[in-house]
Design a protein around this motif. Structure first.
Motif, mmCIF file in Angstrom:
data_model
loop_
_atom_site.group_PDB
_atom_site.id
_atom_site.type_symbol
_atom_site.label_atom_id
_atom_site.label_comp_id
_atom_site.label_asym_id
_atom_site.label_seq_id
_atom_site.Cartn_x
_atom_site.Cartn_y
_atom_site.Cartn_z
ATOM 1 N N ASP A 1 -52.564 -87.531 9.430
ATOM 2 C CA ASP A 1 -53.292 -87.524 10.696
ATOM 3 C C ASP A 1 -54.456 -86.552 10.572
ATOM 4 O O ASP A 1 -54.820 -86.179 9.450
ATOM 5 C CB ASP A 1 -52.360 -87.183 11.868
ATOM 6 N N SER A 2 -54.998 -86.107 11.680
ATOM 7 C CA SER A 2 -56.136 -85.194 11.619
ATOM 8 C C SER A 2 -55.760 -83.829 11.045
ATOM 9 O O SER A 2 -56.618 -83.094 10.563
ATOM 10 C CB SER A 2 -56.764 -85.025 12.999
ATOM 11 N N ASP B 1 -59.297 -78.392 4.967
ATOM 12 C CA ASP B 1 -60.158 -79.555 5.119
ATOM 13 C C ASP B 1 -61.364 -79.469 4.188
ATOM 14 O O ASP B 1 -61.740 -80.444 3.546
ATOM 15 C CB ASP B 1 -60.611 -79.681 6.575
#
Length: 182
Positions: A90-91, A152
């Motif tokens: 997911d994010s 990220d």
């Protein structure tokens, strides 16, 4: 245990058995370290698991097909990971993941990870899949203060010696040069 960082360019090859026996101690040391520490475990078939630790949070991840042009795991394996308690990509993470925030939770993460490695990813099931390489380092997302932003920013997956396969290939390949000799 003081943690030994190999550096991102200096992986250590180990047996699968040694990896699984020593992983709880490594994960505990990573959590106690306090600062950002990563451990990436690559398997001979180019699949991987990894761990991120910082400020008392430990994230265990198993490869997914997100952001890949090839199928690293099957739909059945994806279903098995979810059934085993892994969070879907997911994010927060493009990989299957689980988080723990105390040393007491490491055994539960280890049980999940051992099941994922041996049963779902089938590492150790053939002579070619009896080893792993592990690298530990702390410079991922260097200069980024927040661990989640650093994770990220540092997500790049490189498959060395892979020519892209041929039309119709749907799983991560192992080149003939990279296959262990029996």
């Amino acid at each position: 245990m003081a943690i030994h960082l190999t550096g991102s360019e200096n992986p250590i090859e180990t047996s699968l058995t040694s990896l699984l026996v020593n992983l709880p101690e490594l994960l505990g040391a990573m959590m106690r370290e306090g600062s950002r520490v990563l451990a990436v475990v690559d398997f001979p078939d180019y699949r991987y698991v990894q761990f991120w630790a910082e400020n008392g949070l430990l994230i265990g991840e198993v490869i997914s097909n997100e952001n890949l042009d090839v199928q690293a795991i099957t739909c059945e394996q994806e279903d098995q990971l979810v059934a085993a308690g892994w969070n879907e990509p997911d994010s927060f993470s493009p990989n299957y993941y689980s988080t723990v925030d105390s040393l007491a939770q490491i055994p539960a993460l280890m049980n999940m990870m051992t099941h994922a490695i041996l049963t779902i990813l089938e590492q150790g099931s053939t002579p070619e899949l009896q080893t792993a390489t592990i690298k530990t380092f702390s410079n991922a997302g260097e200069g980024v203060a927040d661990m989640l932003e650093a994770r990220d920013a540092s997500r790049v997956r490189i498959v060395e010696n892979w020519d892209g396969g041929s039309e119709g290939d749907d799983l991560f390949p192992i080149s003939d040069d990279d296959k262990p000799e029996n």
